[in-house]
Scaffold this motif. Sequence first.
Motif, PDB file in Angstrom:
ATOM      1  N   GLN A  26       0.837  -1.205   0.000  1.00  0.00           N
ATOM      2  CA  GLN A  26       0.000   0.000   0.000  1.00  0.00           C
ATOM      3  C   GLN A  26       0.871   1.255   0.000  1.00  0.00           C
ATOM      4  OE1 GLN A  26      -3.029   0.344  -0.504  1.00  0.00           O
ATOM      5  NE2 GLN A  26      -3.959   2.057   0.608  1.00  0.00           N
ATOM      6  N   GLY A  27       1.965   1.195   0.754  1.00  0.00           N
ATOM      7  CA  GLY A  27       2.884   2.334   0.782  1.00  0.00           C
ATOM      8  C   GLY A  27       3.454   2.616  -0.599  1.00  0.00           C
ATOM      9  N   GLU A  28       3.857   1.573  -1.317  1.00  0.00           N
ATOM     10  CA  GLU A  28       4.386   1.753  -2.669  1.00  0.00           C
ATOM     11  C   GLU A  28       3.357   2.391  -3.590  1.00  0.00           C
ATOM     12  OE1 GLU A  28       7.393  -0.947  -4.660  1.00  0.00           O
ATOM     13  OE2 GLU A  28       6.422  -2.332  -3.263  1.00  0.00           O
ATOM     14  N   ARG A  29       2.104   1.977  -3.466  1.00  0.00           N
ATOM     15  CA  ARG A  29       1.055   2.527  -4.331  1.00  0.00           C
ATOM     16  C   ARG A  29       0.892   4.026  -4.106  1.00  0.00           C
ATOM     17  NH1 ARG A  29      -1.345  -2.659  -3.540  1.00  0.00           N
ATOM     18  NH2 ARG A  29      -2.441  -1.967  -1.649  1.00  0.00           N
ATOM     19  N   PHE A  30       0.867   4.433  -2.844  1.00  0.00           N
ATOM     20  CA  PHE A  30       0.745   5.874  -2.560  1.00  0.00           C
ATOM     21  C   PHE A  30       1.951   6.653  -3.102  1.00  0.00           C
ATOM     22  CE2 PHE A  30      -2.342   4.761   0.929  1.00  0.00           C
ATOM     23  CZ  PHE A  30      -3.390   5.529   0.460  1.00  0.00           C
ATOM     24  N   LEU A  31       3.143   6.115  -2.901  1.00  0.00           N
ATOM     25  CA  LEU A  31       4.351   6.799  -3.375  1.00  0.00           C
ATOM     26  C   LEU A  31       4.383   6.880  -4.896  1.00  0.00           C
ATOM     27  CD1 LEU A  31       6.949   5.256  -0.910  1.00  0.00           C
ATOM     28  CD2 LEU A  31       6.031   7.573  -0.865  1.00  0.00           C
ATOM     29  N   HIS A  32       3.911   5.816  -5.550  1.00  0.00           N
ATOM     30  CA  HIS A  32       3.840   5.832  -7.011  1.00  0.00           C
ATOM     31  C   HIS A  32       2.891   6.933  -7.483  1.00  0.00           C
ATOM     32  CE1 HIS A  32       3.915   4.323 -11.104  1.00  0.00           C
ATOM     33  NE2 HIS A  32       2.589   4.388 -11.101  1.00  0.00           N
ATOM     34  N   GLN A  33       1.778   7.097  -6.794  1.00  0.00           N
ATOM     35  CA  GLN A  33       0.833   8.161  -7.148  1.00  0.00           C
ATOM     36  C   GLN A  33       1.455   9.549  -6.931  1.00  0.00           C
ATOM     37  OE1 GLN A  33      -3.245   7.665  -5.542  1.00  0.00           O
ATOM     38  NE2 GLN A  33      -2.685   5.546  -5.118  1.00  0.00           N
ATOM     39  N   ALA A  34       2.201   9.689  -5.846  1.00  0.00           N
ATOM     40  CA  ALA A  34       2.850  10.979  -5.573  1.00  0.00           C
ATOM     41  C   ALA A  34       3.822  11.337  -6.685  1.00  0.00           C
ATOM     42  CB  ALA A  34       3.577  10.922  -4.232  1.00  0.00           C
ATOM     43  N   LEU A  35       4.617  10.365  -7.107  1.00  0.00           N
ATOM     44  CA  LEU A  35       5.613  10.618  -8.151  1.00  0.00           C
ATOM     45  C   LEU A  35       4.969  10.762  -9.522  1.00  0.00           C
ATOM     46  CD1 LEU A  35       8.329   8.157  -6.847  1.00  0.00           C
ATOM     47  CD2 LEU A  35       8.519  10.656  -6.959  1.00  0.00           C
ATOM     48  N   ALA A  36       3.807  10.161  -9.719  1.00  0.00           N
ATOM     49  CA  ALA A  36       3.089  10.354 -10.985  1.00  0.00           C
ATOM     50  C   ALA A  36       2.614  11.798 -11.123  1.00  0.00           C
ATOM     51  CB  ALA A  36       1.903   9.394 -11.061  1.00  0.00           C
ATOM     52  N   ARG A  37       2.328  12.436  -9.984  1.00  0.00           N
ATOM     53  CA  ARG A  37       1.890  13.827 -10.017  1.00  0.00           C
ATOM     54  C   ARG A  37       3.058  14.815 -10.003  1.00  0.00           C
ATOM     55  NH1 ARG A  37      -1.774  10.574  -8.497  1.00  0.00           N
ATOM     56  NH2 ARG A  37      -4.005  11.023  -8.676  1.00  0.00           N
ATOM     57  N   ASP A  38       4.193  14.380  -9.437  1.00  0.00           N
ATOM     58  CA  ASP A  38       5.396  15.218  -9.437  1.00  0.00           C
ATOM     59  C   ASP A  38       6.613  14.290  -9.398  1.00  0.00           C
ATOM     60  OD1 ASP A  38       7.460  16.992  -9.141  1.00  0.00           O
ATOM     61  OD2 ASP A  38       6.654  18.007  -7.374  1.00  0.00           O
ATOM     62  N   ALA A  39       7.214  14.098 -10.576  1.00  0.00           N
ATOM     63  CA  ALA A  39       8.341  13.167 -10.675  1.00  0.00           C
ATOM     64  C   ALA A  39       9.550  13.634  -9.892  1.00  0.00           C
ATOM     65  CB  ALA A  39       8.720  12.970 -12.143  1.00  0.00           C
ATOM     66  N   ASN A  40       9.598  14.922  -9.567  1.00  0.00           N
ATOM     67  CA  ASN A  40      10.727  15.477  -8.819  1.00  0.00           C
ATOM     68  C   ASN A  40      10.380  15.738  -7.353  1.00  0.00           C
ATOM     69  OD1 ASN A  40      12.418  15.503 -11.097  1.00  0.00           O
ATOM     70  ND2 ASN A  40      11.575  17.458 -11.762  1.00  0.00           N
ATOM     71  N   TYR A  41       9.358  15.046  -6.846  1.00  0.00           N
ATOM     72  CA  TYR A  41       9.064  15.164  -5.425  1.00  0.00           C
ATOM     73  C   TYR A  41      10.001  14.204  -4.688  1.00  0.00           C
ATOM     74  CZ  TYR A  41       6.614  16.071  -1.134  1.00  0.00           C
ATOM     75  OH  TYR A  41       6.326  16.467   0.143  1.00  0.00           O
ATOM     76  N   TRP A  42      11.144  14.730  -4.256  1.00  0.00           N
ATOM     77  CA  TRP A  42      12.264  13.895  -3.833  1.00  0.00           C
ATOM     78  C   TRP A  42      12.019  13.154  -2.535  1.00  0.00           C
ATOM     79  CZ3 TRP A  42      14.778  13.044  -7.902  1.00  0.00           C
ATOM     80  CH2 TRP A  42      14.948  14.046  -8.867  1.00  0.00           C
TER      81      TRP A  42
END
Length: 493
Positions: free
Chosen positions: A427-443
């Motif tokens: 579940q954690g990976e899914r949320f992080l994938h969504q975050a990076l899909a919206r901002d690929a440079n959200y470090w």
Amino acid sequence: MNSERIPGLSLKPLWFRRFWKRYATWFENALFLLIFFVVMGINLWPRPWETDHLMGQGQLAQARGDKSQALSAWLRLEEYLSDHPEIWRRIGLLAYETGDYHLAIKALTRLADFTTLSVDIQQKLAEAYWQTGNVESAIQIWLDLIGNAQLSVGERHALVARLRSVDLNLAREGLRRWLDQFPAEPQALLLAVRFFALSDPSLALRCMQTLDATGEQTPAIDPSLRVALLEFQQYPDEVASLVHLGQALGRGGDWDLAEEAFMQVVTRQPKYAEGWVLLSEARQQLGKGGENELRMAFKLAPNSEAVRAAWGLYWRRLGHPERALYFYRGLAQQFPREPRWQVEVAETYAALGNIALAVAYYERAVALAPQDAYYWRLYARFALTYGLDVQTYALPAAQRALELEPNNPEALDLMGWISFLLGDAAQGERFLHQALARDANYWSARLHQAQIWLWQEKWESAYEALVQVATQTNNPELAAQAQRLLERYYRYR
């Protein structure tokens, strides 16, 4: 009859012996001289034993890493082979590496008499000049190097940064030379938009338009800087446009450029207290103190909300939260409906070690702004930072933040990391994938993703993600964390 000598036969050997006796020394000398010139001409003359010994000694010492001993050997060798450029190159580089900058300058300038210096050696010569106080020679080399067609974009960028550390106007001169040679280079154009925003806004705008025309998506111009630049170009005499430009530059991390803008603000309006606050912030970010500017601001407007908030932040940064608390509590009492002052009091109590009171003030902040996702995210991060129970504090705050702003990368990142901490890595990976899909440079999300992959032993994926975070320049703190993880997990891989 056999004993009689024949006159015709005896005269010739006698003549030759007399001739040889008289001229033999001349012939011998001429012959030796001819052999000498032939040997020298084809470089067969044997070097002295001492020369071979010193050369071997220098090479062996250098192979062992004993630079001082190697330098000593090459210096003695120079007495025999002073016209060999390789000797001067070795002396120059070893002198530079051992910190003997005066000797490095002597050797490298002597090397320049024989051959054109490489880019790397020119940079070392410039640094040696700088270290010995010959600033003008160092600057001249750096400026000349920027126009060298052999340099990469990264090397030119580094040279501009080096000039920037000396003087902003020198960096601008370097940028002009870069643009003269490569007028459509995106990195040069992006730098020029920032560096000339204040000093030459027309040039900055032209560079921005050229960058837009190239179609390059990255690097992109910060939207706030774009707006501020257009405003300043239209209203160059307005203090407000100067303030906005300085703030945009500061948000981008260009605090030295922001300092220039804020200096103009207080020069134009010396009684503008908030201008002194802004100048103080820029100087604090640059490590230049900033207290005198805050004192001037307090003298001009002791009851100003901005001035008192700046003093609170100043003392907390210096590690004096008890002094900061005086200012923040006063603001919280004066503006009881403002959640930001409740948050500042909470953070100050946390710095003092009183986590219970900090939680109480965070609860007040989110109660004052229940529909503002920003304060819920702050609360969730606070809970994670200070090790509060994740299920009780961090999870509900992060869930509320995500409900209010379901597409916010920070909210998705928080939920991803909290899910992992609670044992649900998928579940954690899914949320992080969504975050990076919206901002690929959200470090932050990229770093959390790498940490989950490390836990899952997905070494290659984790390595790639950590390298991305470690090499980005927007968030030095996250870059340092990623570098530590690389050293910890990949040092022996």
